[in-house]
Design a protein around this motif. Sequence first.
Motif, PDB file in Angstrom:
ATOM      1  N   VAL A 272     -11.332  -1.044   0.506  1.00 64.63           N
ATOM      2  CA  VAL A 272     -10.958   0.077  -0.357  1.00 64.63           C
ATOM      3  C   VAL A 272     -11.964   1.212  -0.173  1.00 64.63           C
ATOM      4  N   PRO A 273     -11.665   2.214   0.667  1.00 66.18           N
ATOM      5  CA  PRO A 273     -12.571   3.352   0.815  1.00 66.18           C
ATOM      6  C   PRO A 273     -12.723   4.113  -0.502  1.00 66.18           C
ATOM      7  N   ARG A 274     -13.879   4.706  -0.698  1.00 65.07           N
ATOM      8  CA  ARG A 274     -14.175   5.395  -1.953  1.00 65.07           C
ATOM      9  C   ARG A 274     -13.307   6.636  -2.146  1.00 65.07           C
ATOM     10  N   THR A 306      -1.884 -10.923   8.852  1.00 67.26           N
ATOM     11  CA  THR A 306      -2.624  -9.735   8.401  1.00 67.26           C
ATOM     12  C   THR A 306      -4.114 -10.053   8.293  1.00 67.26           C
ATOM     13  N   ASP A 307      -4.917  -9.204   8.916  1.00 71.79           N
ATOM     14  CA  ASP A 307      -6.371  -9.355   8.821  1.00 71.79           C
ATOM     15  C   ASP A 307      -6.928  -8.589   7.629  1.00 71.79           C
ATOM     16  N   VAL A 308      -6.441  -7.354   7.483  1.00 73.04           N
ATOM     17  CA  VAL A 308      -7.007  -6.449   6.469  1.00 73.04           C
ATOM     18  C   VAL A 308      -5.883  -5.797   5.674  1.00 73.04           C
ATOM     19  N   LEU A 309      -6.036  -5.803   4.351  1.00 66.95           N
ATOM     20  CA  LEU A 309      -5.188  -4.997   3.476  1.00 66.95           C
ATOM     21  C   LEU A 309      -5.990  -3.756   3.119  1.00 66.95           C
ATOM     22  N   LEU A 310      -5.501  -2.584   3.509  1.00 67.71           N
ATOM     23  CA  LEU A 310      -6.193  -1.335   3.197  1.00 67.71           C
ATOM     24  C   LEU A 310      -5.762  -0.875   1.811  1.00 67.71           C
ATOM     25  N   GLY A 311      -6.709  -0.834   0.883  1.00 72.58           N
ATOM     26  CA  GLY A 311      -6.425  -0.401  -0.486  1.00 72.58           C
ATOM     27  C   GLY A 311      -6.434   1.109  -0.579  1.00 72.58           C
ATOM     28  N   ASP A 312      -5.369   1.731  -0.103  1.00 68.54           N
ATOM     29  CA  ASP A 312      -5.310   3.202  -0.033  1.00 68.54           C
ATOM     30  C   ASP A 312      -4.440   3.773  -1.150  1.00 68.54           C
ATOM     31  N   THR A 313      -4.621   3.239  -2.361  1.00 65.98           N
ATOM     32  CA  THR A 313      -3.959   3.764  -3.548  1.00 65.98           C
ATOM     33  C   THR A 313      -5.025   4.048  -4.604  1.00 65.98           C
ATOM     34  N   MET A 314      -4.630   4.755  -5.643  1.00 70.38           N
ATOM     35  CA  MET A 314      -5.558   5.063  -6.731  1.00 70.38           C
ATOM     36  C   MET A 314      -5.168   4.273  -7.969  1.00 70.38           C
ATOM     37  N   GLY A 315      -6.170   3.836  -8.723  1.00 68.70           N
ATOM     38  CA  GLY A 315      -5.930   3.181  -9.998  1.00 68.70           C
ATOM     39  C   GLY A 315      -5.639   1.698  -9.920  1.00 68.70           C
ATOM     40  N   GLU A 316      -5.768   1.100  -8.737  1.00 67.07           N
ATOM     41  CA  GLU A 316      -5.449  -0.321  -8.593  1.00 67.07           C
ATOM     42  C   GLU A 316      -6.665  -1.199  -8.311  1.00 67.07           C
ATOM     43  N   LEU A 317      -7.834  -0.618  -8.313  1.00 62.23           N
ATOM     44  CA  LEU A 317      -9.010  -1.378  -7.890  1.00 62.23           C
ATOM     45  C   LEU A 317      -9.231  -2.615  -8.759  1.00 62.23           C
TER      46      LEU A 317
END
Length: 427
Positions: A272-274, A306-317
């Motif tokens: 999850v990028p900042r 799948t190796d990586v799930l990219l958390g590229d959404t807001m509010g779901e951390l």
Amino acid sequence: MSRLFYTLIFYLGLPLIVLRLLYRAWKAPAYAKRWSERFGFFTGPSDSQKSIWVHTVSVGESIAAAPLVRKLMEACPDHRIVVTTMTPTGSEQVKKLYGDSMFHVYAPYDLPGSVSRFLNKIQPELAIFMETELWPNTVAACHKRNIPTLLTNARLSERSARGYQRISSLSRNMLTKLSFIAAQTEDDARRFTELGFPKARMKVTGTLKYDIAVSQELRTEGQSLRVQWLSGRPEHARIFIAASTHKGEDEQVIEAFQSVRDSLPDTLLILVPRHPERFNPVYEQLSGGGLQVSRRSTNDPVTPETDVLLGDTMGELMRMFAASDIAFVGGSLVEHGGHNPLEPAALGLPTIMGPHVFNFAEVVQTMEQAGALATVHTAAGLARQTAYLLADREACLEVGKAATEVMDRNRGALDQQLMLSMALLDK
């Protein structure tokens, strides 16, 4: 430096500020919107209801302020709560937290005209600033209008204190105009007093971040996601989340993850990028490195391949934390000072951070002493600690239990900060 000179510099720097907004808008289009709010031009509330202004900066501060905001809404039903942020991501977080129950705009730039227009429209009876979000003209304008001001959940790192010390005349003048400071720690309180704030108007309350409330609904949603994401993998498969990562950190996380996969090949990484503007570059970095990547924003299926799930959404951390087994909290393997380790701790997750944690030094020390957090210095160290915790289920549960106990022991700042807010409101 005098406040007049500071204001002159701010005005002269406006072209650079606009250019910076344009640059950020190029990377994150949301920065191109609602510029007028930053100068105090917006449609204010249509009625004359009294208001309480709570100012946060971005996502982290908005989340930290949420328990206090909700308590204020309960305790002051005859007041409108106005929450401001400085960033689009913070704005989005406020909307997700409160929906239409909250009046929200961007905070004005710290220019006399912008601040005056803002205050004229919201007419606050109390201004609450979160953590270290202080601006000389804003504080002075509130003081001139006899609006009580509370710097709450206040923290001041050694680095920030040195910065304030370099402009001591400006910072001292600003601080002494504040009505009260609720400091997170004794060290924070000491630094504020060394800068000239009166001890009589300060109280150490601890941090609101320990008062994070995790609903059963959120836990259930997280577990549902976990079942979905691990479907088709062996029962021993685990999820490792790397949250709020910065440029220069993703590479180290990926290197550590690939090392972990040598011994634990069924591990899934959630990265999850900042900042949203980095979502696409990180995706390209991952897929260009030969990893199978699913994007959360497009609801790509997470398969056993799948190796990586990219958390590229807001509010779901927090949901993603609730789906995971262990967490690395970013901004700490690079010199950004680290992000909040108490968010995964609130869900009982063992937490790992790098050495650069000056934003949360006291919290990290408390967690580390309790055995709830481990510090690593390199990608290899991150790989070793991650592999150890993922492989030893009993050790993982023990560290997670320590994290929960740290949270339980240190709760209580919320009630103290609410009492201070109410006392200032009644003055």
